[in-house]
Write a protein that holds these residues in place. Sequence first.
Motif, mmCIF file in Angstrom:
data_model
loop_
_atom_site.group_PDB
_atom_site.id
_atom_site.type_symbol
_atom_site.label_atom_id
_atom_site.label_comp_id
_atom_site.label_asym_id
_atom_site.label_seq_id
_atom_site.Cartn_x
_atom_site.Cartn_y
_atom_site.Cartn_z
ATOM 1 N N ARG A 1 0.847 -1.188 0.000
ATOM 2 C CA ARG A 1 0.000 0.000 0.000
ATOM 3 C C ARG A 1 0.885 1.241 0.000
ATOM 4 N NH1 ARG A 1 -3.071 -2.827 4.968
ATOM 5 N NH2 ARG A 1 -4.370 -4.277 3.782
ATOM 6 N N PRO A 2 0.430 2.329 -0.535
ATOM 7 C CA PRO A 2 1.269 3.530 -0.651
ATOM 8 C C PRO A 2 1.472 4.229 0.693
ATOM 9 C CG PRO A 2 -0.939 3.994 -1.443
ATOM 10 C CD PRO A 2 -0.892 2.515 -1.183
ATOM 11 N N CYS A 3 2.587 4.922 0.763
ATOM 12 C CA CYS A 3 2.858 5.798 1.912
ATOM 13 C C CYS A 3 2.067 7.091 1.681
ATOM 14 C CB CYS A 3 4.355 6.067 1.995
ATOM 15 S SG CYS A 3 4.818 7.237 3.291
ATOM 16 N N ASP A 4 0.796 7.044 2.032
ATOM 17 C CA ASP A 4 -0.091 8.169 1.747
ATOM 18 C C ASP A 4 -0.314 9.026 2.989
ATOM 19 O OD1 ASP A 4 -1.811 6.636 3.314
ATOM 20 O OD2 ASP A 4 -3.018 5.963 1.608
ATOM 21 N N ALA A 5 -1.143 10.035 2.845
ATOM 22 C CA ALA A 5 -1.363 10.991 3.939
ATOM 23 C C ALA A 5 -1.944 10.315 5.177
ATOM 24 C CB ALA A 5 -2.281 12.115 3.453
ATOM 25 N N GLN B 1 10.196 8.104 -6.870
ATOM 26 C CA GLN B 1 9.225 8.889 -6.132
ATOM 27 C C GLN B 1 9.087 8.292 -4.741
ATOM 28 O OE1 GLN B 1 5.436 8.602 -8.091
ATOM 29 N NE2 GLN B 1 5.477 6.380 -8.241
ATOM 30 N N GLY C 1 6.559 8.785 -0.843
ATOM 31 C CA GLY C 1 5.514 9.495 -0.123
ATOM 32 C C GLY C 1 6.067 10.458 0.898
ATOM 33 N N VAL D 1 3.422 -1.005 3.936
ATOM 34 C CA VAL D 1 3.974 0.142 3.200
ATOM 35 C C VAL D 1 5.439 -0.138 2.853
ATOM 36 C CG1 VAL D 1 4.670 2.568 3.400
ATOM 37 C CG2 VAL D 1 2.408 1.838 4.172
ATOM 38 N N ASP E 1 4.630 2.360 -9.512
ATOM 39 C CA ASP E 1 3.612 3.300 -9.058
ATOM 40 C C ASP E 1 3.384 3.256 -7.546
ATOM 41 O OD1 ASP E 1 2.426 0.857 -8.854
ATOM 42 O OD2 ASP E 1 0.596 1.383 -9.949
ATOM 43 N N LEU F 1 4.225 4.270 -3.764
ATOM 44 C CA LEU F 1 4.880 5.357 -3.037
ATOM 45 C C LEU F 1 5.535 4.777 -1.790
ATOM 46 C CD1 LEU F 1 2.389 8.382 -3.084
ATOM 47 C CD2 LEU F 1 4.635 8.267 -4.151
ATOM 48 N N ARG G 1 -1.713 -2.892 -6.193
ATOM 49 C CA ARG G 1 -2.084 -1.681 -5.476
ATOM 50 C C ARG G 1 -3.468 -1.857 -4.884
ATOM 51 N NH1 ARG G 1 -0.153 3.625 -6.299
ATOM 52 N NH2 ARG G 1 -1.406 5.191 -5.299
#
Length: 476
Positions: free
Chosen positions: A3-7, A40, A42, A65, A85, A87, A475
Amino acid sequence: MLRPCDAAFLERLSASLPSDTLAAPAPRYLEEPRGRMTGQAGAVALPRNVEEVSVILRACHEAHVPVIAYGGGTGLVGAQVGQGDMLPLIVSLERMSAIRQVYPTENVLIAEAGAILADVQAGAEDAGRLFPLSLASEGSARIGGLLACNAGGVNVLRYGNARDLVLGLEVVLPDGRIWHGLNRLRKDNTGYDLRHLMIGSEGTLGVITAASLRLFSRPVVQGAALMVVDSPEAALRLLALAQARLGEGISAFELIGGMGLVFLAEAMPHLRQPFAAAPDWMVLIDLGLSADRNATDALEGLFAAALDQGLVHDGVIAASLAQRKEFWNLRESIPEANRHIGAISSHDISLPLSAIAPFIERAGQGLAQIEALRVNCFGHLGDGNLHYNVFPAPGRDRASYESLRDRIKTFVHDLVHQMGGSISAEHGIGRMKAADLVTYGDPVKLAAMRAIKDALDPHGIMNPGAVLMQQEMKRE
């Protein structure tokens, strides 16, 4: 599934860390030094201690992550640059830069992973000791990254690779557990040696946070010489002669091709060249001797014996430590000159010593059949490590050869493999060579590596895509 390193993840993680631990990633964290890759992320995490690294990895493990450990960013195979794709969270060890302790009588120094190599060398020198790992990027490369890729450098002939300089490690495993392995023992025969598993794993099995490093007595007498040889075969015979006469007094034995001097003259005309005309081949010999020996006499005796045997026909012996430094500055400036010219394809390879001269001849002949090219071949001849870099013909740039890049790389790596060599001598696999590892690697070894990876990092969060190609990336 990663999973992305998101907010949302960063908000949860920040609640467990000091307020300034997380930051937006500056461009330097996302770039490979030669401009081959851009990634890229996060965020960047900047922990101050091993406990904070543990908190970060535990959170990433639980949330699936991906994590990329970051040292000095000097790696040349893209291990520090995330791709795809996803992060990732970059974990930079730059704040963990302390030399925790020096034990001069034990010849041990304990450094945190973010310590710059030059600072470790200086810390050893302050204690009257030597830390012998030495390479061109030592002013910015950090200990954790150097161990993660098992760096080599110029002194491997005498002191070994990075892994040979480590007694113990402190490592945070993918699930956040801390392995407290910072022992100072020369003998510890208590099962599997996790130290050697972590060294060279390129951040795919855990994050090295500190290391117990071996120190050595400083050579009392030092000297260096540049000797001109007719061929790589003559250079190898000179190495055998030097070892017979000087034994372990030889710290380094570097092969330098004439094209390297041509490139230096073009890119760095201010550097003083040692010979009026660039020879096709020369070697840089570095000595570190005990107080009862004279380096100049030793090198003069070696040169005379080599001259009698027809191995050399010209040479310069350093008359001072300042001139010795000049010789090394010339050698260490070759990679910078290479960047100025712009390589089409660069190869960090190793070969059995007896295969080096035939490889250089066969590779040159094969490349000439592909296109008009220039080759700058140099490296650590004493341990069989060549930097075999291919460049455009004069007046052309590397962009015009882009369609040939893969063909050139495949030709070189195929030949290395056929001759019993390795496609990665000291730079590692990273992302750039992960597919090559599948092509040339032993399938049983690769299966064992995958099993170890799956056991220690079941979610695949640690540097996904580096060393071992990802089997699946989805993803959520």
